[in-house]
Design an enzyme around this catalytic site. Sequence first.
Site, PDB file in Angstrom:
ATOM      1  N   GLU A  40       3.617  -1.359  -3.812  1.00  0.00           N
ATOM      2  CA  GLU A  40       2.732  -0.081  -2.887  1.00  0.00           C
ATOM      3  C   GLU A  40       1.277  -0.236  -3.482  1.00  0.00           C
ATOM      4  OE1 GLU A  40       3.671   0.839  -0.350  1.00  0.00           O
ATOM      5  OE2 GLU A  40       6.020   0.219  -0.137  1.00  0.00           O
ATOM      6  N   TYR A 123       1.152   8.942   0.274  1.00  0.00           N
ATOM      7  CA  TYR A 123       1.703   7.845   0.798  1.00  0.00           C
ATOM      8  C   TYR A 123       2.643   7.114  -0.307  1.00  0.00           C
ATOM      9  CZ  TYR A 123       2.718   3.152   1.681  1.00  0.00           C
ATOM     10  OH  TYR A 123       3.488   1.764   2.146  1.00  0.00           O
ATOM     11  N   ASP A 141       0.890   5.994   6.175  1.00  0.00           N
ATOM     12  CA  ASP A 141      -0.152   5.179   5.973  1.00  0.00           C
ATOM     13  C   ASP A 141      -1.023   5.078   7.389  1.00  0.00           C
ATOM     14  OD1 ASP A 141       1.434   3.644   7.305  1.00  0.00           O
ATOM     15  OD2 ASP A 141       1.053   1.737   6.404  1.00  0.00           O
TER      16      ASP A 141
END
Length: 348
Positions: A40, A123, A141
């Site tokens: 991520e 996020y 996102d």
Amino acid sequence: MQIIEQKKAFQQALLSWYEAEKRDLPWRRTNNPYYIWISEVMLQQTRVDTVIPYYERFIEKFPTMQDLSEAKEEEILKMWEGLGYYSRVRNLQSGVREVVETYGGEVPNTREKISALKGVGPYTAGAILSIAYGVPEHAVDGNVMRVLSRILLIEEDIALPRNRKIFEQAVMELISEEDASSFNQALMELGAVICTPNPRCLLCPVRDFCIAFEEGKQQQLPIKLKKQKKKYVSLAAFAIQNEEGKWLLQKRPGTGLLAGLWEFPMVELQELDAVETFEKDTGLKLKKVTELTRFSHLFSHITWDIHAYRAQLEDVTSKEPLNFYTKEQIEALPKSKPVMKIIESIDW
DNA sequence: GAGCCGTGGTA
DNA sequence: TTACCAAGGCT
């Protein structure tokens, strides 16, 4: 709102499509929160195709949080070399160290605790929680904002941070409690391959739920108003060799642009001649100056116009200690793209 | 909240 | 070539 009433049908259409069409990505073969975390962070503002080789090398080099905790900054920067946004990897290591020290090596599973970790924003927190732990939390996102702005016809400016909560609330309304991981990833996958800036609506599995498509407004969404102006900076870089044939290199400051990376000495040019500016700024005298290359490098917010020169030192006695490196040593140090471009132009 | 922080792909 | 984009976060 009609889509809320059809929530189950929407979830099913989205999840069925995702299950059938999802790309086979390395981080989709694990539920290890540490690996999900790495992926991520790497994927922040970075394309999937770019990330894949970095991800593979990174988890091979640092297979556990303990391994990353014990790594030196030079090592982690080297693994990140070329990926950009270098504070990401420093923050990642800092966050991992905190997990090792504070949480006994167990990535926390609440938004509050995980958001407190360095480099983990709203996020990334939601992504780790939902993907690694299955917690039904939003992970909004750019993809999700584009997709939902169309499906729900949300015409608020997505460039304004305060409008994020509109999309976060929408996700919390729609998310699958049974499979939050797939739901969040499916929204992003849809945005990546179907609901792109130029959407391929005829292939869309949730076209029937999309208000923008129904009204023919998909091309006009999302609304994104802010646009940034670019700065231009003219720089002169000097590849300087000593008598032994080694090269003068310096490390950039620990914060700011390209922090901690290595480069040839550079000076910002105003009106003066490049050599004159360099000698004035550094107190060093140059000889045998020849032009190497000239090129522009575009950052997101700055454009560098770089004049690169090759030179030798006139007077080797300097007040400050100068550090010279061999070609092999230079190759081992973490460097930015502009520096690598200069190196390519050198006739060794 | 606006500006900072990289790089490579694409129209 | 220019401009914008691509799984954001920090200050």
